[in-house]
Motif scaffolding. Sequence first.
Motif, PDB file in Angstrom:
ATOM      1  N   LEU A  78      23.613  31.498  56.207  1.00 39.46           N
ATOM      2  CA  LEU A  78      24.652  30.476  56.110  1.00 39.46           C
ATOM      3  C   LEU A  78      24.685  29.865  54.713  1.00 39.46           C
ATOM      4  CD1 LEU A  78      23.968  28.612  59.471  1.00 39.46           C
ATOM      5  CD2 LEU A  78      25.872  30.172  58.979  1.00 39.46           C
ATOM      6  N   ILE A  79      23.569  29.997  53.989  1.00 43.75           N
ATOM      7  CA  ILE A  79      23.399  29.340  52.686  1.00 43.75           C
ATOM      8  C   ILE A  79      23.278  30.388  51.584  1.00 43.75           C
ATOM      9  CG2 ILE A  79      21.904  27.803  51.349  1.00 43.75           C
ATOM     10  CD1 ILE A  79      20.859  26.705  54.033  1.00 43.75           C
ATOM     11  N   VAL A  80      23.876  30.116  50.450  1.00 39.54           N
ATOM     12  CA  VAL A  80      23.658  30.942  49.258  1.00 39.54           C
ATOM     13  C   VAL A  80      22.314  30.506  48.684  1.00 39.54           C
ATOM     14  CG1 VAL A  80      24.493  31.578  46.969  1.00 39.54           C
ATOM     15  CG2 VAL A  80      26.134  31.157  48.834  1.00 39.54           C
ATOM     16  N   LYS A  81      21.317  31.349  48.832  1.00 38.36           N
ATOM     17  CA  LYS A  81      19.942  30.986  48.481  1.00 38.36           C
ATOM     18  C   LYS A  81      19.807  30.534  47.036  1.00 38.36           C
ATOM     19  CE  LYS A  81      15.223  32.656  48.499  1.00 38.36           C
ATOM     20  NZ  LYS A  81      14.338  33.770  48.828  1.00 38.36           N
ATOM     21  N   ASP A  82      20.351  31.271  46.099  1.00 33.04           N
ATOM     22  CA  ASP A  82      20.212  30.912  44.683  1.00 33.04           C
ATOM     23  C   ASP A  82      20.812  29.532  44.395  1.00 33.04           C
ATOM     24  OD1 ASP A  82      18.905  33.298  44.138  1.00 33.04           O
ATOM     25  OD2 ASP A  82      20.701  34.301  43.376  1.00 33.04           O
ATOM     26  N   ASP A  83      21.914  29.216  45.067  1.00 33.78           N
ATOM     27  CA  ASP A  83      22.535  27.905  44.877  1.00 33.78           C
ATOM     28  C   ASP A  83      21.649  26.793  45.431  1.00 33.78           C
ATOM     29  OD1 ASP A  83      24.628  29.332  43.799  1.00 33.78           O
ATOM     30  OD2 ASP A  83      26.054  28.885  45.419  1.00 33.78           O
ATOM     31  N   LEU A  84      21.016  27.041  46.577  1.00 37.44           N
ATOM     32  CA  LEU A  84      20.107  26.050  47.152  1.00 37.44           C
ATOM     33  C   LEU A  84      18.884  25.855  46.263  1.00 37.44           C
ATOM     34  CD1 LEU A  84      19.194  24.122  49.371  1.00 37.44           C
ATOM     35  CD2 LEU A  84      18.196  26.103  50.550  1.00 37.44           C
ATOM     36  N   VAL A  85      18.293  26.941  45.812  1.00 41.45           N
ATOM     37  CA  VAL A  85      17.117  26.843  44.933  1.00 41.45           C
ATOM     38  C   VAL A  85      17.471  26.061  43.672  1.00 41.45           C
ATOM     39  CG1 VAL A  85      15.500  28.179  43.509  1.00 41.45           C
ATOM     40  CG2 VAL A  85      15.969  28.899  45.864  1.00 41.45           C
ATOM     41  N   SER A  86      18.616  26.331  43.096  1.00 41.24           N
ATOM     42  CA  SER A  86      19.047  25.605  41.886  1.00 41.24           C
ATOM     43  C   SER A  86      19.205  24.120  42.166  1.00 41.24           C
ATOM     44  CB  SER A  86      20.367  26.173  41.369  1.00 41.24           C
ATOM     45  OG  SER A  86      20.198  27.482  40.913  1.00 41.24           O
ATOM     46  N   ALA A  87      19.829  23.786  43.289  1.00 38.48           N
ATOM     47  CA  ALA A  87      20.030  22.376  43.638  1.00 38.48           C
ATOM     48  C   ALA A  87      18.699  21.668  43.866  1.00 38.48           C
ATOM     49  CB  ALA A  87      20.911  22.259  44.878  1.00 38.48           C
ATOM     50  N   LEU A  88      17.763  22.355  44.482  1.00 34.41           N
ATOM     51  CA  LEU A  88      16.446  21.757  44.736  1.00 34.41           C
ATOM     52  C   LEU A  88      15.645  21.599  43.437  1.00 34.41           C
ATOM     53  CD1 LEU A  88      15.595  23.691  48.006  1.00 34.41           C
ATOM     54  CD2 LEU A  88      15.961  21.219  47.814  1.00 34.41           C
ATOM     55  N   LYS A  99      29.133  33.063  56.807  1.00 35.82           N
ATOM     56  CA  LYS A  99      28.130  33.640  55.905  1.00 35.82           C
ATOM     57  C   LYS A  99      28.330  33.089  54.489  1.00 35.82           C
ATOM     58  CE  LYS A  99      25.901  37.785  54.372  1.00 35.82           C
ATOM     59  NZ  LYS A  99      25.571  39.154  54.653  1.00 35.82           N
ATOM     60  N   ASN A 100      27.249  32.585  53.899  1.00 40.26           N
ATOM     61  CA  ASN A 100      27.269  32.002  52.553  1.00 40.26           C
ATOM     62  C   ASN A 100      28.204  30.803  52.442  1.00 40.26           C
ATOM     63  OD1 ASN A 100      25.362  33.819  51.457  1.00 40.26           O
ATOM     64  ND2 ASN A 100      26.964  35.356  51.283  1.00 40.26           N
ATOM     65  N   MET A 101      28.462  30.142  53.559  1.00 33.40           N
ATOM     66  CA  MET A 101      29.364  28.989  53.566  1.00 33.40           C
ATOM     67  C   MET A 101      28.811  27.844  52.724  1.00 33.40           C
ATOM     68  SD  MET A 101      30.418  26.566  56.758  1.00 33.40           S
ATOM     69  CE  MET A 101      31.878  27.348  57.386  1.00 33.40           C
ATOM     70  N   ILE A 102      27.506  27.610  52.820  1.00 37.06           N
ATOM     71  CA  ILE A 102      26.899  26.504  52.084  1.00 37.06           C
ATOM     72  C   ILE A 102      26.501  27.035  50.711  1.00 37.06           C
ATOM     73  CG2 ILE A 102      25.162  24.695  52.102  1.00 37.06           C
ATOM     74  CD1 ILE A 102      27.216  24.661  54.476  1.00 37.06           C
ATOM     75  N   SER A 103      27.334  26.738  49.756  1.00 42.83           N
ATOM     76  CA  SER A 103      27.156  27.237  48.391  1.00 42.83           C
ATOM     77  C   SER A 103      27.134  26.057  47.433  1.00 42.83           C
ATOM     78  CB  SER A 103      28.304  28.185  48.045  1.00 42.83           C
ATOM     79  OG  SER A 103      29.521  27.469  48.040  1.00 42.83           O
ATOM     80  N   LYS A 104      27.155  26.383  46.168  1.00 45.16           N
ATOM     81  CA  LYS A 104      27.200  25.357  45.122  1.00 45.16           C
ATOM     82  C   LYS A 104      28.319  24.350  45.392  1.00 45.16           C
ATOM     83  CE  LYS A 104      26.723  27.168  41.202  1.00 45.16           C
ATOM     84  NZ  LYS A 104      26.896  27.908  39.951  1.00 45.16           N
ATOM     85  N   ARG A 105      29.420  24.845  45.923  1.00 46.51           N
ATOM     86  CA  ARG A 105      30.571  23.981  46.211  1.00 46.51           C
ATOM     87  C   ARG A 105      30.179  22.800  47.106  1.00 46.51           C
ATOM     88  NH1 ARG A 105      35.324  25.480  50.337  1.00 46.51           N
ATOM     89  NH2 ARG A 105      36.510  23.565  50.146  1.00 46.51           N
ATOM     90  N   TYR A 106      29.507  23.090  48.218  1.00 47.26           N
ATOM     91  CA  TYR A 106      29.124  22.021  49.141  1.00 47.26           C
ATOM     92  C   TYR A 106      27.867  21.288  48.683  1.00 47.26           C
ATOM     93  CZ  TYR A 106      32.704  23.420  52.417  1.00 47.26           C
ATOM     94  OH  TYR A 106      33.908  23.692  52.995  1.00 47.26           O
ATOM     95  N   LEU A 107      26.910  22.012  48.142  1.00 43.81           N
ATOM     96  CA  LEU A 107      25.671  21.372  47.679  1.00 43.81           C
ATOM     97  C   LEU A 107      25.961  20.350  46.586  1.00 43.81           C
ATOM     98  CD1 LEU A 107      23.425  24.554  47.638  1.00 43.81           C
ATOM     99  CD2 LEU A 107      23.250  22.638  49.241  1.00 43.81           C
ATOM    100  N   SER A 108      26.963  20.619  45.756  1.00 38.31           N
ATOM    101  CA  SER A 108      27.302  19.684  44.678  1.00 38.31           C
ATOM    102  C   SER A 108      27.931  18.400  45.205  1.00 38.31           C
ATOM    103  CB  SER A 108      28.232  20.354  43.667  1.00 38.31           C
ATOM    104  OG  SER A 108      29.492  20.608  44.251  1.00 38.31           O
ATOM    105  N   LEU A 109      28.425  18.431  46.416  1.00 39.99           N
ATOM    106  CA  LEU A 109      29.003  17.230  47.022  1.00 39.99           C
ATOM    107  C   LEU A 109      27.933  16.292  47.591  1.00 39.99           C
ATOM    108  CD1 LEU A 109      31.971  18.817  49.026  1.00 39.99           C
ATOM    109  CD2 LEU A 109      32.088  17.627  46.824  1.00 39.99           C
ATOM    110  N   MET A 110      26.750  16.836  47.849  1.00 37.47           N
ATOM    111  CA  MET A 110      25.706  16.051  48.499  1.00 37.47           C
ATOM    112  C   MET A 110      25.136  15.001  47.549  1.00 37.47           C
ATOM    113  SD  MET A 110      23.802  19.070  50.675  1.00 37.47           S
ATOM    114  CE  MET A 110      22.643  17.980  51.493  1.00 37.47           C
ATOM    115  N   LYS A 111      24.673  13.908  48.153  1.00 35.87           N
ATOM    116  CA  LYS A 111      24.087  12.813  47.383  1.00 35.87           C
ATOM    117  C   LYS A 111      22.672  13.191  46.934  1.00 35.87           C
ATOM    118  CE  LYS A 111      24.529   9.926  50.787  1.00 35.87           C
ATOM    119  NZ  LYS A 111      24.554   8.700  51.621  1.00 35.87           N
ATOM    120  N   PRO A 112      22.187  12.615  45.847  1.00 32.11           N
ATOM    121  CA  PRO A 112      20.838  12.931  45.358  1.00 32.11           C
ATOM    122  C   PRO A 112      19.726  12.551  46.343  1.00 32.11           C
ATOM    123  CG  PRO A 112      22.085  11.731  43.695  1.00 32.11           C
ATOM    124  CD  PRO A 112      22.908  11.727  44.946  1.00 32.11           C
ATOM    125  N   ASN A 113      20.017  11.675  47.295  1.00 33.18           N
ATOM    126  CA  ASN A 113      19.000  11.279  48.279  1.00 33.18           C
ATOM    127  C   ASN A 113      19.222  11.940  49.634  1.00 33.18           C
ATOM    128  OD1 ASN A 113      21.339   9.826  48.829  1.00 33.18           O
ATOM    129  ND2 ASN A 113      20.224   8.074  49.636  1.00 33.18           N
TER     130      ASN A 113
END
Length: 122
Positions: free
Chosen positions: A43-53, A18-32
Amino acid sequence: FKTSDIISLHMRVTPQTKNMISKRYLSLMKPNSYLINTARADLIVKDDLVSALKAKQIAGAALDVSWVEPIPDEDPLLALDNVTLTPHIAGATVDAIPLSPFLLKNVVNDYLVKGYSDMLIK
């Protein structure tokens, strides 16, 4: 997460996931890179995903699940042009629908074999 172009989630929500995919992992992803979730929204922290998008930190997301279903009109994901949303129908394919009763039977029988073998579904 650092090297993948696509991250696709296919796991259950448990206390560990639960909430495993957070800013921590999203920040590791490439811009493409893209995040695909056909499993469960929690599984995802919604606010962190919205911010990344919003920040275009990742190229986009494809989500077959939402935190509230049906997704509310005011959900911030609906305003983003780099997200694709489907109404939790990824498993509803021509092949999957006819097989689903048999898959369910197998799961129930597996459960029953563990202690109730006299109740097996034929």
